[in-house]
Scaffold this motif. Structure first.
Motif, PDB file in Angstrom:
ATOM      1  N   ILE A  41      40.672  52.845  37.174  1.00 35.79           N
ATOM      2  CA  ILE A  41      40.310  51.483  36.769  1.00 35.79           C
ATOM      3  C   ILE A  41      38.865  51.186  37.151  1.00 35.79           C
ATOM      4  O   ILE A  41      38.314  51.750  38.097  1.00 35.79           O
ATOM      5  CB  ILE A  41      41.239  50.400  37.360  1.00 35.79           C
ATOM      6  N   ALA A  42      38.238  50.297  36.388  1.00 38.48           N
ATOM      7  CA  ALA A  42      36.828  49.993  36.603  1.00 38.48           C
ATOM      8  C   ALA A  42      36.523  48.596  36.103  1.00 38.48           C
ATOM      9  O   ALA A  42      37.212  48.066  35.234  1.00 38.48           O
ATOM     10  CB  ALA A  42      35.956  50.990  35.843  1.00 38.48           C
ATOM     11  N   ILE A  43      35.503  47.991  36.698  1.00 39.16           N
ATOM     12  CA  ILE A  43      35.005  46.715  36.183  1.00 39.16           C
ATOM     13  C   ILE A  43      33.551  46.574  36.588  1.00 39.16           C
ATOM     14  O   ILE A  43      33.144  47.009  37.666  1.00 39.16           O
ATOM     15  CB  ILE A  43      35.828  45.510  36.705  1.00 39.16           C
ATOM     16  N   SER A  44      32.749  46.036  35.702  1.00 42.41           N
ATOM     17  CA  SER A  44      31.393  45.671  36.108  1.00 42.41           C
ATOM     18  C   SER A  44      31.135  44.209  35.777  1.00 42.41           C
ATOM     19  O   SER A  44      31.680  43.662  34.817  1.00 42.41           O
ATOM     20  CB  SER A  44      30.347  46.564  35.446  1.00 42.41           C
ATOM     21  N   PHE A  45      30.357  43.592  36.624  1.00 40.34           N
ATOM     22  CA  PHE A  45      29.952  42.202  36.390  1.00 40.34           C
ATOM     23  C   PHE A  45      28.494  42.248  35.961  1.00 40.34           C
ATOM     24  O   PHE A  45      27.616  42.497  36.782  1.00 40.34           O
ATOM     25  CB  PHE A  45      30.090  41.373  37.658  1.00 40.34           C
ATOM     26  N   GLY A  46      28.244  42.034  34.679  1.00 43.23           N
ATOM     27  CA  GLY A  46      26.880  42.192  34.199  1.00 43.23           C
ATOM     28  C   GLY A  46      26.455  43.629  34.443  1.00 43.23           C
ATOM     29  O   GLY A  46      27.129  44.569  34.022  1.00 43.23           O
ATOM     30  N   GLY A  47      25.399  43.818  35.174  1.00 43.85           N
ATOM     31  CA  GLY A  47      24.933  45.180  35.437  1.00 43.85           C
ATOM     32  C   GLY A  47      25.585  45.794  36.656  1.00 43.85           C
ATOM     33  O   GLY A  47      25.501  47.003  36.879  1.00 43.85           O
ATOM     34  N   LEU A  48      26.265  44.960  37.454  1.00 44.46           N
ATOM     35  CA  LEU A  48      26.809  45.456  38.724  1.00 44.46           C
ATOM     36  C   LEU A  48      28.142  46.158  38.514  1.00 44.46           C
ATOM     37  O   LEU A  48      29.120  45.539  38.092  1.00 44.46           O
ATOM     38  CB  LEU A  48      26.997  44.267  39.682  1.00 44.46           C
ATOM     39  N   LYS A  49      28.166  47.455  38.791  1.00 39.06           N
ATOM     40  CA  LYS A  49      29.424  48.185  38.670  1.00 39.06           C
ATOM     41  C   LYS A  49      30.206  47.980  39.962  1.00 39.06           C
ATOM     42  O   LYS A  49      30.055  48.730  40.921  1.00 39.06           O
ATOM     43  CB  LYS A  49      29.144  49.665  38.433  1.00 39.06           C
ATOM     44  N   ALA A  50      31.037  46.958  39.975  1.00 44.46           N
ATOM     45  CA  ALA A  50      31.704  46.570  41.219  1.00 44.46           C
ATOM     46  C   ALA A  50      32.745  47.601  41.639  1.00 44.46           C
ATOM     47  O   ALA A  50      32.876  47.915  42.816  1.00 44.46           O
ATOM     48  CB  ALA A  50      32.347  45.205  41.060  1.00 44.46           C
ATOM     49  N   VAL A  51      33.497  48.121  40.668  1.00 39.65           N
ATOM     50  CA  VAL A  51      34.484  49.163  40.955  1.00 39.65           C
ATOM     51  C   VAL A  51      34.421  50.184  39.825  1.00 39.65           C
ATOM     52  O   VAL A  51      34.393  49.812  38.653  1.00 39.65           O
ATOM     53  CB  VAL A  51      35.917  48.585  41.034  1.00 39.65           C
ATOM     54  N   GLN A  52      34.330  51.465  40.202  1.00 40.86           N
ATOM     55  CA  GLN A  52      34.258  52.506  39.183  1.00 40.86           C
ATOM     56  C   GLN A  52      35.311  53.554  39.448  1.00 40.86           C
ATOM     57  O   GLN A  52      35.482  53.993  40.581  1.00 40.86           O
ATOM     58  CB  GLN A  52      32.909  53.228  39.242  1.00 40.86           C
ATOM     59  N   ASN A  53      35.998  53.944  38.388  1.00 42.13           N
ATOM     60  CA  ASN A  53      36.911  55.081  38.427  1.00 42.13           C
ATOM     61  C   ASN A  53      37.776  55.085  39.688  1.00 42.13           C
ATOM     62  O   ASN A  53      37.805  56.046  40.431  1.00 42.13           O
ATOM     63  CB  ASN A  53      36.100  56.380  38.346  1.00 42.13           C
ATOM     64  N   PHE A  54      38.465  53.967  39.909  1.00 40.68           N
ATOM     65  CA  PHE A  54      39.280  53.839  41.109  1.00 40.68           C
ATOM     66  C   PHE A  54      40.693  54.327  40.831  1.00 40.68           C
ATOM     67  O   PHE A  54      41.376  53.813  39.946  1.00 40.68           O
ATOM     68  CB  PHE A  54      39.304  52.380  41.574  1.00 40.68           C
ATOM     69  N   SER A  55      41.122  55.340  41.563  1.00 42.55           N
ATOM     70  CA  SER A  55      42.485  55.862  41.399  1.00 42.55           C
ATOM     71  C   SER A  55      43.184  55.863  42.743  1.00 42.55           C
ATOM     72  O   SER A  55      42.550  56.061  43.781  1.00 42.55           O
ATOM     73  CB  SER A  55      42.467  57.294  40.854  1.00 42.55           C
ATOM     74  N   LEU A  56      44.500  55.632  42.691  1.00 45.99           N
ATOM     75  CA  LEU A  56      45.250  55.518  43.936  1.00 45.99           C
ATOM     76  C   LEU A  56      46.727  55.736  43.648  1.00 45.99           C
ATOM     77  O   LEU A  56      47.243  55.214  42.660  1.00 45.99           O
ATOM     78  CB  LEU A  56      45.037  54.116  44.516  1.00 45.99           C
ATOM     79  N   GLN A  57      47.377  56.540  44.473  1.00 43.49           N
ATOM     80  CA  GLN A  57      48.828  56.693  44.343  1.00 43.49           C
ATOM     81  C   GLN A  57      49.485  56.221  45.624  1.00 43.49           C
ATOM     82  O   GLN A  57      49.149  56.718  46.699  1.00 43.49           O
ATOM     83  CB  GLN A  57      49.217  58.156  44.103  1.00 43.49           C
ATOM     84  N   LEU A  58      50.372  55.248  45.493  1.00 45.23           N
ATOM     85  CA  LEU A  58      51.086  54.773  46.675  1.00 45.23           C
ATOM     86  C   LEU A  58      52.545  55.218  46.599  1.00 45.23           C
ATOM     87  O   LEU A  58      53.284  54.740  45.746  1.00 45.23           O
ATOM     88  CB  LEU A  58      51.042  53.247  46.762  1.00 45.23           C
TER      89      LEU A  58
END
Ligand SMILES: Nc1ncnc2c1ncn2[C@@H]1O[C@H](COP(=O)(O)OP(=O)(O)OP(=O)(O)O)[C@@H](O)[C@H]1O
Ligand SMILES: [Mg+2]
Lengths: 273, 417
Positions: free
Chosen positions: A19-36
């Motif tokens: 998962i990923a999200i950017s705010f304007g130019g700011l890549k706040a979270v990139q390619n986040f993967s997690l298994q719980l």
């Protein structure tokens, strides 16, 4: 699929992939993967502004991920509304406490109990036995939960009048009251004194066992995180830089560099701000 | 009908309006400015059903009610006219609720103050549309009414002249029946699980969603319910006046109801009720303002007694965190020096009001005409002195001393009783 073998091939309860999200130019979270895995207690750490809270916001539908997928117990969560995600079994606390300040402590919890009931307007207005019974059960459950967190004697106070530590604990009670499968805790120990932190650590373990919860914990207090988490994911500038056991994380050069770069201490009970 | 009875009727209708608006503006924290519009929708629907319905059924739009609806107090308890009237009021509520749904569904999805703007626009559209309708078909033309299809009758709503010559069914009985019903419904709602969902939206929408509350659904629910009662109030209003005119139900009307909700405390049912009563009496008081100075003087004397004789009144925290009125003769206050500030404020306000009254009497100014200015002033003062309104979210009995020392919280006991 039914046999939950920890740390093995069994399907994880929560499967987050890319998962990923950017705010304007700011890549706040990139390619986040997690298994719980079911029943696990995982930490999520990183310097200020690393994107930890943003991950929670992505998981709970406050922000829509711009890429990737989220699967909880086989159910796809991406694209669902926050209340649907809560219904699916993902519940959270807020870093900047978001209690219903003008409602009583009890009502804060009862709002969260609302999710698992059925509410017809006719039943409410006519006070049918079914409605009254459900309302009573809800109140009973809320009281039990409050008692468990030793907040029972404050149930009639306005939530905004509680001391800070109690407000943090009330946030947890409220989140548990939605009967989640996974509990996301965003800095639950912030602003607590050492004794309170100690009690909180015990409490987190207790609720995990008692409610069969899977917990993802954001926390700046390294002592607490290292003590209770089985695995830890480290985030820096929106990217996962390490994922491992507390020992592995503590000795990882990248992690130490990230924290030194952020001018925070890695070891011991950290003092923020 | 005497002036007193009229005021009572107005109070009843205003209670329905204020308490229903509390659901939207108080519980969910939305800001609707369209209550007058919903009232108009309901009022005209009820007027149409009663007027044209009477003409179709009985060939005359004369009063055809029983004892409960008649001021003179004769006849059977209920008659055909009453049934028609009750049906009309229910239809009025449903029509307004439908309008509320149509207006609310798109705008409640949006964030922030869009709802205020949309509802304001809605109210104005309703007013303009109603004022543009064709003239009312005269009472003497029952056969014309019978031949005209229903949808066409709905365009003959009197236009700028308003819808007039309605039989007046809305007596004290019916109006207070509606008021009590509204109070029960809204109170039960507030104390219920759904009510807490409403309140949580007002407190923190993001947290509310995170706790599984379907915010859009609940906002629409609140809005539809609130519109329903506004529609019923419109029906009662038309049938108490015997006429209805959309000009009277514009923005100003919505604003009056908003003030009642804000003064009472956003979310307090008893507060809205009290504010509705006070603001309904106010215009009557302004019409012939009574002298202010006796009340001012009495207040001054009481304050002096409190200060000098040393009786202190205070609100303190009670054993179960209830607020307890504490009246004690305290020796310490005997020694305290004079506190002039409150005395001066009371004296000053009394003199200012008295002067204003005398000037108005002398110059023959009708203050009642400046009602809106007064309302606005009241709002401003309220926002400065007590922004949460008279009672805040709470009900007035929450401020009374607790009966039992360690009772479960009021609302809980209520719900589980
Ligand atoms: N809605 C938003 N709009 C723009 N930028 C945002 C938004 N939300 C977060 N950010 C930015 O994303 C980055 C990550 O923020 P986030 O709150 O997730 O950090 P964090 O790891 O929780 O930090 P902290 O430890 O201080 O709580 C920050 O630079 C923040 O300014
Ligand atoms: Mg954060």
């Amino acid at each position: 699929m039914t046999a939950p073998a920890p740390n093995s091939s069994a399907a994880p309860l929560l499967d987050v992939s890319g998962i990923a999200i950017s705010f304007g130019g700011l890549k706040a979270v990139q390619n986040f993967s997690l298994q719980l895995p079911r029943g696990s207690l995982q930490g999520l750490i990183g310097p200020n502004g690393a994107g930890k809270t943003t991950v929670f916001n992505l998981l709970t539908g406050v922000y829509q991920p711009q890429a990737g997928s989220i699967t909880l117990d086989g159910q796809a969560l991406r694209g669902l509304k926050p209340h649907q995600i809560a219904a699916a079994g993902l519940s959270r606390t807020f870093q900047n406490i978001r209690l219903f300040g003008d409602l009583s402590v009890l009502d804060n919890v009862r709002v969260a109990c609302h999710l698992r009931g059925s509410h017809s307007l006719a039943g409410t207005l006519l006070r049918t036995p079914r409605y009254v019974g459900q309302e009573r059960a809800m109140t009973e459950r809320a009281r039990e939960l409050l008692a468990l967190f030793s907040l029972a004697d404050r149930q009639d106070e306005h939530a905004c009048n509680l001391p800070y530590g109690d407000q943090r604990r009330l946030e947890i009670v409220r989140a548990i009251a939605t009967e989640p499968k996974i509990l996301l805790l965003d800095e639950p120990a912030a602003g607590m004194n050492p004794q309170e932190k100690k009690a909180l650590a015990d409490l987190i373990r207790t609720i995990r066992d008692r409610f069969g919860l899977t917990i993802l914990l954001i926390e700046h207090d390294m002592g607490l995180v290292m003590e209770i988490c089985e695995r830890i994911t480290v985030l820096d500038y929106g990217i996962i830089i390490k994922n491992g056991t507390p020992r592995e994380v503590q000795t990882c050069p990248d992690v130490i560099a990230a924290y030194l770069g952020g001018a925070s201490e890695m070891k011991g009970t950290e003092t923020r701000r | 009908m005497g002036g007193f009875a009229t005021v009572l009727l107005v109070i009843g209708i205003n209670i329905v309006l204020a308490v229903s608006l509390t659901v939207v503006n108080g519980f969910t924290g939305q800001f609707s400015m369209g209550h007058g519009g919903f009232m108009a929708v309901g009022g005209y629907v009820a007027a149409m059903i009663v007027y044209y319905g009477s003409l179709r059924l009985w060939g005359s739009a004369n009063f055809a009610g029983g004892f409960l609806s008649s001021a003179s107090g004769d006849g059977a308890w209920l008659a055909g006219g009453d049934v028609l009237f009750v049906v009309a009021c229910l239809a009025a509520g449903l029509a307004a609720a439908g309008a509320g749904y149509l207006v609310g569904l798109p705008s409640l999805r949006l964030k922030g103050d869009y709802l205020a703007i949309v509802t304001l626009g809605f109210g104005e559209i309703v007013r303009v549309v109603l004022q543009g309708t064709a003239p009312q078909i005269a009472r003497s033309k029952a056969d014309v009414v019978r031949e005209t299809p229903v949808w066409k009758l709905a365009t003959h709503l009197g236009g700028a002249q308003g819808f007039n010559l309605l039989p007046t069914y809305a007596t004290l009985f019916w109006i207070y029946f509606a008021a009590v019903l509204t109070l029960i419904v809204v109170y039960r709602l507030k104390m219920s699980s759904s009510g807490r969902a409403f309140l949580s939206i007002r407190e923190d929408e993001i947290a509310s969603q995170a706790m599984g509350v379907n915010v859009t659904k609940y906002k629409v629910r609140a809005f539809v319910l609130s519109s329903f009662f506004a529609g019923v109030a419109g029906g009662l209003y038309a049938m108490y006046l015997g006429a209805i005119n959309a000009t009277d139900l514009g923005f100003q009307r919505s604003f009056e109801v908003i003030i009642m909700v804000v003064l009472g405390g956003m979310g307090s049912i008893s507060g809205a009720t009290l504010a509705a009563i006070l603001l309904s009496i106010l215009p009557e008081v302004l019409r012939a303002p009574p002298p202010v100075w006796p009340a001012g003087l009495a207040l001054l004397v009481v304050m002096v007694i409190i200060q000098k004789v040393g009786i202190s009144f205070g609100l303190t925290r009670g054993p179960a965190d209830g607020i307890v009125l504490n009246i004690a003769i305290s020796m310490r206050s005997l020694r305290r020096s004079w506190k002039f500030k409150p005395l001066v404020i009371v004296a000053g306000v009394t003199m200012a009001l008295e002067t204003a009254r005398l000037v108005c009497l002398q110059q023959q100014i009708d203050i009642a005409q400046y009602r809106m200015v007064l309302y606005a002033l009241m709002l401003i003062i309220m926002m400065i002195v007590r922004p949460e309104g008279l009672f805040g979210v709470r009900e007035f009995w929450d401020y009374l001393p607790r009966r039992r020392a360690h009772s479960p919280s009021g609302p809980v006991a209520e719900a589980s009783a």
